[in-house]
Scaffold this motif. Structure first.
Motif, mmCIF file in Angstrom:
data_model
loop_
_atom_site.group_PDB
_atom_site.id
_atom_site.type_symbol
_atom_site.label_atom_id
_atom_site.label_comp_id
_atom_site.label_asym_id
_atom_site.label_seq_id
_atom_site.Cartn_x
_atom_site.Cartn_y
_atom_site.Cartn_z
ATOM 1 N N MET A 174 -21.342 -4.598 2.557
ATOM 2 C CA MET A 174 -20.707 -5.336 3.650
ATOM 3 C C MET A 174 -20.117 -4.358 4.669
ATOM 4 N N GLU A 175 -20.311 -4.671 5.926
ATOM 5 C CA GLU A 175 -19.713 -3.807 6.935
ATOM 6 C C GLU A 175 -18.465 -4.433 7.513
ATOM 7 N N LEU A 176 -17.382 -3.693 7.411
ATOM 8 C CA LEU A 176 -16.108 -4.190 7.910
ATOM 9 C C LEU A 176 -15.902 -3.744 9.339
ATOM 10 N N GLU A 177 -15.270 -4.610 10.101
ATOM 11 C CA GLU A 177 -14.903 -4.221 11.441
ATOM 12 C C GLU A 177 -13.394 -4.017 11.455
ATOM 13 N N VAL A 178 -12.945 -2.897 11.989
ATOM 14 C CA VAL A 178 -11.510 -2.728 12.173
ATOM 15 C C VAL A 178 -11.222 -2.455 13.647
ATOM 16 N N THR A 179 -10.017 -2.837 14.058
ATOM 17 C CA THR A 179 -9.599 -2.568 15.433
ATOM 18 C C THR A 179 -8.990 -1.168 15.478
ATOM 19 N N LYS A 180 -8.695 -0.698 16.685
ATOM 20 C CA LYS A 180 -8.088 0.626 16.857
ATOM 21 C C LYS A 180 -6.761 0.714 16.092
ATOM 22 N N LYS A 181 -5.930 -0.318 16.214
ATOM 23 C CA LYS A 181 -4.622 -0.284 15.542
ATOM 24 C C LYS A 181 -4.772 -0.335 14.031
ATOM 25 N N GLU A 182 -5.750 -1.118 13.558
ATOM 26 C CA GLU A 182 -5.992 -1.166 12.113
ATOM 27 C C GLU A 182 -6.479 0.190 11.619
ATOM 28 N N ARG A 183 -7.329 0.823 12.419
ATOM 29 C CA ARG A 183 -7.828 2.170 12.088
ATOM 30 C C ARG A 183 -6.657 3.146 11.962
ATOM 31 N N ASP A 184 -5.786 3.156 12.990
ATOM 32 C CA ASP A 184 -4.644 4.076 12.975
ATOM 33 C C ASP A 184 -3.784 3.822 11.739
ATOM 34 N N CYS A 185 -3.566 2.547 11.464
ATOM 35 C CA CYS A 185 -2.744 2.147 10.336
ATOM 36 C C CYS A 185 -3.320 2.699 9.018
ATOM 37 N N LEU A 186 -4.614 2.498 8.801
ATOM 38 C CA LEU A 186 -5.262 2.976 7.571
ATOM 39 C C LEU A 186 -5.118 4.496 7.446
ATOM 40 N N ILE A 187 -5.326 5.184 8.545
ATOM 41 C CA ILE A 187 -5.271 6.647 8.508
ATOM 42 C C ILE A 187 -3.847 7.129 8.248
ATOM 43 N N PHE A 188 -2.867 6.522 8.896
ATOM 44 C CA PHE A 188 -1.472 6.927 8.668
ATOM 45 C C PHE A 188 -1.027 6.624 7.234
ATOM 46 N N ILE A 189 -1.431 5.461 6.718
ATOM 47 C CA ILE A 189 -1.034 5.107 5.348
ATOM 48 C C ILE A 189 -1.517 6.176 4.375
ATOM 49 N N GLU A 190 -2.760 6.625 4.566
ATOM 50 C CA GLU A 190 -3.312 7.620 3.652
ATOM 51 C C GLU A 190 -2.747 9.019 3.926
ATOM 52 N N GLU A 191 -2.589 9.380 5.179
ATOM 53 C CA GLU A 191 -2.213 10.764 5.482
ATOM 54 C C GLU A 191 -0.722 11.023 5.407
ATOM 55 N N TYR A 192 0.086 9.987 5.490
ATOM 56 C CA TYR A 192 1.530 10.215 5.448
ATOM 57 C C TYR A 192 2.182 9.710 4.177
ATOM 58 N N LYS A 193 1.366 9.396 3.160
ATOM 59 C CA LYS A 193 1.987 9.122 1.871
ATOM 60 C C LYS A 193 2.448 10.477 1.338
ATOM 61 N N ASN A 194 3.431 10.417 0.474
ATOM 62 C CA ASN A 194 4.018 11.658 -0.001
ATOM 63 C C ASN A 194 3.662 11.818 -1.482
ATOM 64 N N GLY A 195 2.544 12.474 -1.743
ATOM 65 C CA GLY A 195 2.074 12.578 -3.118
ATOM 66 C C GLY A 195 1.802 11.193 -3.665
ATOM 67 N N ASP A 196 2.519 10.821 -4.730
ATOM 68 C CA ASP A 196 2.349 9.492 -5.315
ATOM 69 C C ASP A 196 3.213 8.440 -4.621
ATOM 70 N N PHE A 197 4.035 8.869 -3.662
ATOM 71 C CA PHE A 197 4.934 7.913 -3.008
ATOM 72 C C PHE A 197 4.321 7.332 -1.752
ATOM 73 N N PRO A 198 4.061 6.013 -1.782
ATOM 74 C CA PRO A 198 3.451 5.376 -0.603
ATOM 75 C C PRO A 198 4.399 5.407 0.594
ATOM 76 N N ILE A 199 3.816 5.267 1.772
ATOM 77 C CA ILE A 199 4.616 5.217 2.992
ATOM 78 C C ILE A 199 5.333 3.862 3.060
ATOM 79 N N ARG A 200 6.519 3.868 3.668
ATOM 80 C CA ARG A 200 7.270 2.623 3.844
ATOM 81 C C ARG A 200 7.076 2.084 5.246
ATOM 82 N N LEU A 201 7.334 0.777 5.369
ATOM 83 C CA LEU A 201 7.108 0.096 6.645
ATOM 84 C C LEU A 201 7.784 0.814 7.812
ATOM 85 N N LYS A 202 9.061 1.180 7.654
ATOM 86 C CA LYS A 202 9.754 1.751 8.815
ATOM 87 C C LYS A 202 9.193 3.126 9.201
ATOM 88 N N ASP A 203 8.718 3.881 8.194
ATOM 89 C CA ASP A 203 8.117 5.181 8.499
ATOM 90 C C ASP A 203 6.762 5.003 9.189
#
Ligand SMILES: [Zn+2]
Length: 134
Positions: free
Chosen positions: A1-30
């Protein structure tokens, strides 16, 4: 299946993965601070990503699901491939990164694969990061 994401969804996915801190997920305010938008707007984007089963939320912490991680890897692969192409054209790495970030999510992974082949299947982006992050 091919998913479509918007620019903001793309940024969100990338930030969630790149700004998690080891095993600690990123929080909403960060995440909101990183994306430079207000938490309620981030929540709207997260709700869409949750509908697409790309993220899950638990007590204010946000993580990618398995499909979310697959989508992240696809985005990064396309991003870094096009960066490598721009770099071959003589463009500065940071400049390439900025430009490519604005449209990489619109490029099909198969097309990026063809571009990669044409430029000799680079292993790393101009910043020295791996193109394949499996
Ligand atoms: Zn980049």
């Amino acid at each position: 299946m091919e998913l479509e994401v918007t620019k903001k969804e793309r940024d969100c996915l990338i930030f969630i993965e790149e700004y998690k801190n080891g095993d600690f997920p990123i929080r909403l305010k960060d995440l909101a601070a990183r994306m430079k938008i207000k938490p309620p707007s981030v929540l709207e984007i997260l709700a869409r990503l949750e509908d697409k089963r790309l993220i899950s939320k638990n007590r204010g912490m946000i993580v990618l699901t398995d499909s979310g991680r697959d989508e992240y890897r696809r985005l990064i692969k396309v991003h870094r491939t096009i960066e490598a192409l721009y770099s071959k054209c003589g463009m500065d790495a940071d400049d390439a990164c900025r430009k490519v970030s604005s449209f990489d999510y619109l490029i099909k992974p198969d097309d990026a694969e063809k571009i990669a082949m044409l430029i000799g299947n680079p292993k790393k982006c101009p910043h020295g990061k791996p193109i394949n992050t499996e």
